[in-house]
Design a protein around this motif. Structure first.
Motif, PDB file in Angstrom:
ATOM      1  N   ARG A  43       0.809  -0.756  -0.127  1.00 18.70           N
ATOM      2  CA  ARG A  43      -0.060  -0.243   0.051  1.00 18.70           C
ATOM      3  C   ARG A  43       0.918   1.342  -0.194  1.00 18.70           C
ATOM      4  O   ARG A  43       0.755   2.408  -0.574  1.00 18.70           O
ATOM      5  CB  ARG A  43      -1.183  -0.055   1.523  1.00 18.70           C
ATOM      6  CG  ARG A  43      -2.080   0.650   0.913  1.00 18.70           C
ATOM      7  CD  ARG A  43      -3.300   0.350   2.456  1.00 18.70           C
ATOM      8  NE  ARG A  43      -4.458   1.668   1.913  1.00 18.70           N
ATOM      9  CZ  ARG A  43      -4.780   2.736   2.798  1.00 18.70           C
ATOM     10  NH1 ARG A  43      -3.614   3.418   3.038  1.00 18.70           N
ATOM     11  NH2 ARG A  43      -5.668   2.834   2.373  1.00 18.70           N
TER      12      ARG A  43
ATOM     13  N   PHE B 107       1.646   2.896  -3.184  1.00 16.89           N
ATOM     14  CA  PHE B 107       0.142   3.792  -3.428  1.00 16.89           C
ATOM     15  C   PHE B 107       0.442   5.049  -3.714  1.00 16.89           C
ATOM     16  O   PHE B 107      -1.174   6.166  -3.799  1.00 16.89           O
ATOM     17  CB  PHE B 107      -0.912   2.883  -4.410  1.00 16.89           C
ATOM     18  CG  PHE B 107      -0.855   1.798  -4.975  1.00 16.89           C
ATOM     19  CD1 PHE B 107      -1.259   1.578  -6.270  1.00 16.89           C
ATOM     20  CD2 PHE B 107       0.226   0.693  -4.368  1.00 16.89           C
ATOM     21  CE1 PHE B 107      -1.051   0.216  -7.198  1.00 16.89           C
ATOM     22  CE2 PHE B 107       0.366  -0.699  -5.629  1.00 16.89           C
ATOM     23  CZ  PHE B 107      -0.970  -0.769  -6.684  1.00 16.89           C
TER      24      PHE B 107
ATOM     25  N   SER C 175      -5.873   5.953  -6.809  1.00 18.47           N
ATOM     26  CA  SER C 175      -4.252   5.822  -6.056  1.00 18.47           C
ATOM     27  C   SER C 175      -4.056   4.774  -6.804  1.00 18.47           C
ATOM     28  O   SER C 175      -3.008   4.614  -7.215  1.00 18.47           O
ATOM     29  CB  SER C 175      -4.392   5.922  -5.060  1.00 18.47           C
ATOM     30  OG  SER C 175      -4.702   4.744  -3.977  1.00 18.47           O
TER      31      SER C 175
ATOM     32  N   TYR D 268      -4.511   1.974  -4.809  1.00 18.40           N
ATOM     33  CA  TYR D 268      -4.469  -0.233  -4.339  1.00 18.40           C
ATOM     34  C   TYR D 268      -5.368  -0.388  -4.656  1.00 18.40           C
ATOM     35  O   TYR D 268      -4.993  -2.021  -5.070  1.00 18.40           O
ATOM     36  CB  TYR D 268      -4.154   1.084  -2.932  1.00 18.40           C
ATOM     37  CG  TYR D 268      -4.119  -0.207  -1.857  1.00 18.40           C
ATOM     38  CD1 TYR D 268      -3.715  -0.718  -2.032  1.00 18.40           C
ATOM     39  CD2 TYR D 268      -4.922  -0.212  -1.229  1.00 18.40           C
ATOM     40  CE1 TYR D 268      -2.648  -1.739  -1.206  1.00 18.40           C
ATOM     41  CE2 TYR D 268      -5.903  -0.941  -0.586  1.00 18.40           C
ATOM     42  CZ  TYR D 268      -3.740  -2.228  -0.054  1.00 18.40           C
ATOM     43  OH  TYR D 268      -4.235  -3.321   1.169  1.00 18.40           O
TER      44      TYR D 268
END
Length: 217
Positions: free
Chosen positions: A36, A39, A90, A92
């Motif tokens: 994560r 991102f 983003s 993600y």
């Protein structure tokens, strides 16, 4: 001192995601694997695994990790599924969907989000993702999907979204008036739609799906 992202990712899964009733093994494995921190915006990198929404450009936000986990679980994805994501952000959640499904089509009206997400997704080898810069209400997919994830709220669920579902297809969407909105899973069963309330949350609205202002005398 720099954060150990692998340890933070494991702690996110065990201390945030799992206690919030996300128990699907494939979802947990995905959240424990996708980085994560790659991102989130650079300024927020140390907060990548914090239990809070993170700001993106132009007033947008990344959902809290627990909400992302609930989205993934609600869709009940199989390895052969074809998924539409409305709101790339983003990238993600896109990456997580790509690990769980056969193909992901992700759309966003902001070209800077699409460009940044494409770079990161390509870096991580997400070859089963197609990104498109288009407004959700101008999108014409020309196909149906097994699952649709709407990553921003709507005042009312647009009928067009459910029309893009295959039989037994699932739509995740957050509906209602901020600050109390309701996450729903809508399943197409024949000609009918079955709606199930999942949890309450509060996220920014999808462009074009905001509440109509109410004027009172």
């Amino acid at each position: 001192m720099s954060l150990n992202f692998a340890e933070a990712r494991a702690a996110m899964v065990e201390q945030q995601i799992r206690p919030w009733e996300v128990l699907d093994p494939r979802v947990l494995d995905t959240l424990a694997t996708v980085p994560r921190e790659d991102f989130v915006p650079a300024a927020q990198r140390q907060l990548a695994y914090a239990d809070l929404p993170l700001p993106l450009a132009q007033g947008e936000t990344m959902m809290k990790p627990v909400v992302e986990g609930r989205v993934l679980q609600a869709l009940g994805l199989s390895p052969g599924d074809e998924v539409l994501e409305i709101g790339t952000g983003s990238g993600y959640l896109t990456a997580c969907l790509a690990r769980l499904a056969r193909e992901v089509v992700s759309i966003d009206r902001r070209s800077d989000f699409i460009d940044a997400a494409r770079l990161t997704l390509d870096h991580h080898g997400a070859s089963n993702v197609r990104l498109e810069c288009v407004d959700a209400f101008a999108f014409q997919p020309g196909r149906l999907f097994d699952a649709i994830a709407v990553t921003a709220a709507v005042a009312e669920v647009p009928e067009i979204f459910s029309q893009w579902l295959k039989p037994e297809g699932r739509l995740f969407v957050i509906r209602g008036q901020s600050p109390v909105q309701e996450a729903l899973r809508i399943t197409r069963r024949g000609e009918h739609l079955h709606s199930e309330s999942l949890f309450e949350t509060d996220v920014p609205y999808l462009h074009g799906a905001e509440p109509v202002p109410q004027f009172t005398l």
